[in-house]
Write a protein that holds these residues in place. Structure first.
Motif, PDB file in Angstrom:
ATOM      1  N   CYS A   1      21.950 -70.768  -8.821  1.00  0.00           N
ATOM      2  CA  CYS A   1      22.754 -71.789  -9.493  1.00  0.00           C
ATOM      3  C   CYS A   1      22.306 -72.013 -10.936  1.00  0.00           C
ATOM      4  O   CYS A   1      23.121 -72.358 -11.801  1.00  0.00           O
ATOM      5  CB  CYS A   1      22.693 -73.104  -8.718  1.00  0.00           C
TER       6      CYS A   1
ATOM      7  N   ALA B   1      25.051 -77.384  -8.185  1.00  0.00           N
ATOM      8  CA  ALA B   1      26.289 -76.629  -8.432  1.00  0.00           C
ATOM      9  C   ALA B   1      27.481 -77.482  -8.034  1.00  0.00           C
ATOM     10  O   ALA B   1      27.390 -78.317  -7.127  1.00  0.00           O
ATOM     11  CB  ALA B   1      26.298 -75.314  -7.658  1.00  0.00           C
TER      12      ALA B   1
ATOM     13  N   ILE C   1      31.910 -73.724  -7.932  1.00  0.00           N
ATOM     14  CA  ILE C   1      30.936 -72.634  -7.844  1.00  0.00           C
ATOM     15  C   ILE C   1      30.622 -72.319  -6.381  1.00  0.00           C
ATOM     16  O   ILE C   1      30.474 -71.148  -5.996  1.00  0.00           O
ATOM     17  CB  ILE C   1      29.659 -73.009  -8.618  1.00  0.00           C
TER      18      ILE C   1
ATOM     19  N   PRO D   1      27.738 -67.620 -14.276  1.00  0.00           N
ATOM     20  CA  PRO D   1      28.606 -68.804 -14.084  1.00  0.00           C
ATOM     21  C   PRO D   1      29.933 -68.702 -14.802  1.00  0.00           C
ATOM     22  O   PRO D   1      30.482 -69.702 -15.224  1.00  0.00           O
ATOM     23  CB  PRO D   1      27.756 -69.925 -14.694  1.00  0.00           C
TER      24      PRO D   1
END
Length: 609
Positions: free
Chosen positions: A257, A321, A325, A360
Motif C-alpha cells: 500500500c 488504502a 485500491i 498506485p
C-alpha cells in the motif's frame, strides 16, 4: 488397526450432533414425528457437510422403535446394526464404482422384496451424479412407482448433473457450507472431550483452511495433532495448512500500500522461503483484504478474534488504502490465481503481482475527477463559451428562416447560414440536392399514359424488391413518367436522400420495371415537398405557361409531366383554357399545339378574343 481418524470417531450419530445444518435436520425430524416420510430424498451440497451422515441417521430414525422427537436411540439392536453397517436392509452404494445399468437393475429387482429385519428398506446411493444415462433411466421407474416400505436417499456434490426427471420425483435438501465459527466450536468441543491442549488461534487457522467442510477441518486437526504430539499450536497449524502468518500478511500489505515494492518482494520471498504454498498465499491475502474492506465499512461486520489480529491492527490497516485500491487488489489477485493453476513457476507470477500491487496508478483518475485542477476548469469554461456561441448562431439562423419562409431562401439567409457553419465546424447539415439534369428530360417527354402504366406496374415492381428496399419505398409514389424515365416522389426528405445514395435500390427498380414493361427506364427521385416547385420552374423556363390561366390558385398540372399535386392540396379537374387573340400567328399556333401535346386535346379549349 486400533486408531481411527477424528472424522470417523466423531461422526454424528444424532440429528442434534450435526453442525451447521439446522434447517435440514429440523425438517427431517418433523417428517419422522408426523409420519410424513417420503419415498425418495436428494441430499445435495459441498463435500464434508454431513450428507451421508444425515442419510444414516435418517435410516436409523425411521427404523428405531424407541425414537424420541425424531431422534434415534442408538441403543437398540437396529440402531447399533445400522451404525456398524451390519443391517442388510440399509444398503449403501457408491455410484462412482457402480454406475452401470446392470447395477441399478439389480437394485430395482431386489427393492421389490420386503425388508427382513427393519421396518423400511433404505438405499443410500452416494455420488449419484456419477450414474450413466441408462442407469438413471433404469432408476426412474422405480422412483416414480416405488415398492412399499422402500426409501431411496440420493447424495451428490453436483446436483446440476442429475436429470430433472429424477429431481422432480424426490424431496431435495441443500446442505450449506459450514461456517468457520461452527467448525471452530465443533473442534473446540472435540478437543475438550479428548482433553488436549490447544491454541484457539490455531483452531481458527484450521477452520478457515477447511473452506466450509467439517470433515476437512477434522482431517487437518488430525494432522496437526500428529505433527505436534497431541498439541495444537499456531505455528504447527500454519505449517500444516501452508498458510501465512497474519503478521507477515500485515507487513506485506502495508509495504504494498505504501508503494515499497522492494521490501514487499523481500517479504514475499521470505514467505515462500518458509515453504508456504503460492496458491494458499493468494487465498490468505484475498481473505485478509476482504477483512480490511469489511472493517472499513463497519467494524461490526467481522469477528476480530477469528482473524488473529487486534482492533488496533485493523485500525492501522484500514487507513493504509482506500476502498478503490482494495477493489483493484482483489481483482488482480483473482486474475493471478487463475493463471497460477497452469504454471510450474508460481514465484514469477507472485513477483509480478507484488510489483503491480505496489503501483498506485489506479487511484489517479479518481483523484482527478474529484478534485479538478485550474487548467481543467479553464478548459471546461472555454468549451462552454464556444457551445453558447454556436447556439446563438443557430438561433439567429432559425429566426431568419422563419421570417423569409420555408419555400425560398434569400441571399442574406444563405450568408448567415454559411457564417454559422464557419462558426460551428462540427455541425454539418446535409441538403437534399435534386438532380434537375435527370428530371427535365423525363418531364420533356412525360405523358399521362406512361404515368398510368407505371402506376399499374408499381405494386408488381415492389414485390420484386427485397424487404428493406420495399420498406424504403413504402412512402413513395410515381408522379411523372416518360417512355425512357420515371420520377418517384418521397414523402420524407431523409428517405429521399437515403434512396438517392442507394445505387443497389435504383438498379433493382430499373431492372424490375424493364422486366415488367419491356422498356428500359431511368429512375429519378425527388422530395415530395419540392416537386411542385420543380414542376412550376420547368413550365416557366420552357415557356409552357404563357397564355394559360389556372382555374384555381394551385400550381399547374401539366399532362406531359403527369404532375400530381400533394394529397393535401385540392386539385381542380376543370379543363385548361388557352385564350388565343386574333389573328393567329405562327408563334401562337405553335403555342396551342404545344399546350395540346402537354395537357391533352380533350382538356385544352381554344377561345378567340
Amino acid at each position: 488397526m486400533s486408531y481411527q481418524a477424528l472424522y470417523r470417531v466423531w461422526r454424528p450419530q444424532r440429528f442434534d450432533d450435526m453442525v451447521g445444518q439446522q434447517v435440514v435436520t429440523r425438517t427431517l425430524k418433523n417428517a419422522i414425528i408426523t409420519h410424513q416420510i417420503s419415498h425418495a430424498y436428494l441430499f445435495a451440497g459441498p463435500r464434508g457437510t454431513g450428507k451421508t451422515s444425515a442419510a444414516k441417521i435418517f435410516a436409523k430414525a425411521v427404523n428405531c422403535h424407541h425414537s424420541q422427537d425424531g431422534e434415534p436411540c442408538n441403543e437398540c439392536d437396529t440402531c447399533k446394526a445400522i451404525t456398524n453397517g451390519q443391517l442388510n436392509d440399509v444398503i449403501e452404494i457408491d455410484a462412482a464404482s457402480n454406475n452401470g445399468v446392470e447395477e441399478i437393475r439389480d437394485i430395482r429387482d431386489k427393492a421389490k422384496y420386503a425388508p427382513t429385519q427393519a421396518d423400511y428398506k433404505v438405499y443410500i446411493i452416494d455420488e449419484v451424479h456419477m450414474l450413466s444415462t441408462g442407469a438413471f433411466n433404469a432408476l426412474l421407474k422405480t422412483l416414480e412407482e416405488p415398492p412399499a416400505n422402500v426409501i431411496f436417499i440420493l447424495a451428490t456434490t453436483e446436483p446440476h448433473k442429475i436429470p430433472l426427471t429424477i429431481i422432480s420425483r424426490v424431496q431435495r435438501f441443500d446442505f450449506r457450507r459450514i461456517s468457520a465459527t461452527d467448525s471452530f466450536e465443533r473442534m473446540k468441543y472435540i478437543l475438550d472431550q479428548k482433553k488436549v491442549e490447544y491454541d484457539e488461534k490455531a483452531l481458527w487457522v484450521i477452520a478457515n483452511a477447511a473452506e466450509g467442510g467439517m470433515r476437512d477441518a477434522l482431517s487437518i486437526l488430525d494432522q496437526v495433532l500428529s505433527f505436534s504430539d497431541n498439541q495444537v499450536k499456531l505455528d504447527d497449524a500454519l505449517l500444516v495448512t501452508g498458510s501465512v502468518t497474519k503478521q507477515l500478511l500485515k507487513k506485506y500489505f502495508l509495504e504494498v500500500c505504501q508503494g515499497q515494492s522492494a521490501p514487499a518482494l523481500e517479504t514475499m520471498k521470505q514467505i515462500l522461503g518458509e515453504g508456504k504454498d503460492g496458491q494458499r498465499f493468494i487465498e490468505d491475502l484475498i481473505s485478509f483484504i476482504r477483512d480490511v474492506l469489511l472493517y472499513q465499512e463497519s467494524p461490526d461486520l467481522i469477528k476480530v478474534e477469528s482473524t488473529g489480529l487486534k482492533d488496533e491492527d485493523f485500525a492501522e490497516l484500514s487507513k493504509a488504502a482506500s476502498s478503490t485500491i482494495l477493489y483493484r487488489m482483489i481483482d488482480d489477485l483473482n486474475n493471478i490465481q487463475m493463471e497460477m493453476r497452469f504454471t510450474t513457476h508460481p514465484d514469477v507470477y507472485l513477483e509480478v503481482l507484488t510489483v503491480k500491487l505496489s503501483q498506485p496508478e489506479a487511484e489517479q483518475p479518481v483523484a482527478s475527477v474529484s478534485k479538478p485542477t485550474q487548467a481543467h476548469q479553464e478548459a471546461n469554461q472555454a468549451e462552454v463559451d464556444r457551445l453558447q456561441a454556436q447556439i446563438q448562431a443557430l438561433q439567429q439562423t432559425v429566426q431568419v428562416l422563419q421570417q423569409q419562409g420555408t419555400t425560398t431562401i434569400s441571399k442574406p439567409v444563405a450568408n448567415s447560414a454559411s457564417k454559422a457553419a464557419k462558426e460551428q465546424p462540427r455541425v454539418k447539415s446535409r441538403s437534399n440536392r435534386v438532380n434537375l439534369h435527370q428530371i427535365y428530360p423525363v418531364l420533356g417527354a412525360a405523358t399521362r399514359q406512361d404515368l398510368a402504366k407505371m402506376k399499374e406496374l408499381w405494386g408488381d415492381m415492389l414485390n420484386m424488391l427485397s424487404v428493406p428496399q420495399r420498406s424504403l419505398l413504402h412512402v413513395s409514389q410515381p408522379v411523372a413518367a416518360s417512355p425512357d424515365g420515371i420520377i418517384v416522389a418521397f414523402d420524407y426528405a431523409f428517405l429521399f436522400q437515403q434512396a438517392t445514395d442507394d445505387q443497389a435500390l435504383i438498379q433493382a427498380m430499373e431492372d424490375g420495371l424493364q422486366r415488367l414493361s419491356g422498356d428500359q427506364r431511368k429512375v429519378v427521385f425527388v422530395p415530395k415537398d419540392q416537386w411542385p416547385q420543380i414542376r412550376k420552374e420547368y413550365i416557366q423556363s420552357h415557356g409552357l405557361g404563357k397564355g394559360s390561366s389556372r382555374s384555381t390558385g394551385n400550381n399547374p398540372q401539366p399532362a406531359a409531366a403527369s404532375a400530381e399535386a400533394p394529397a393535401e392540396e385540392p386539385v381542380s379537374t376543370a379543363p385548361a383554357t388557352v385564350q388565343e387573340p386574333q389573328p393567329k400567328s405562327d408563334e401562337q399556333k405553335d403555342l396551342v399545339t404545344t399546350a395540346q401535346e402537354l395537357f391533352g386535346s380533350d382538356i385544352v379549349k381554344v377561345e378567340n378574343n
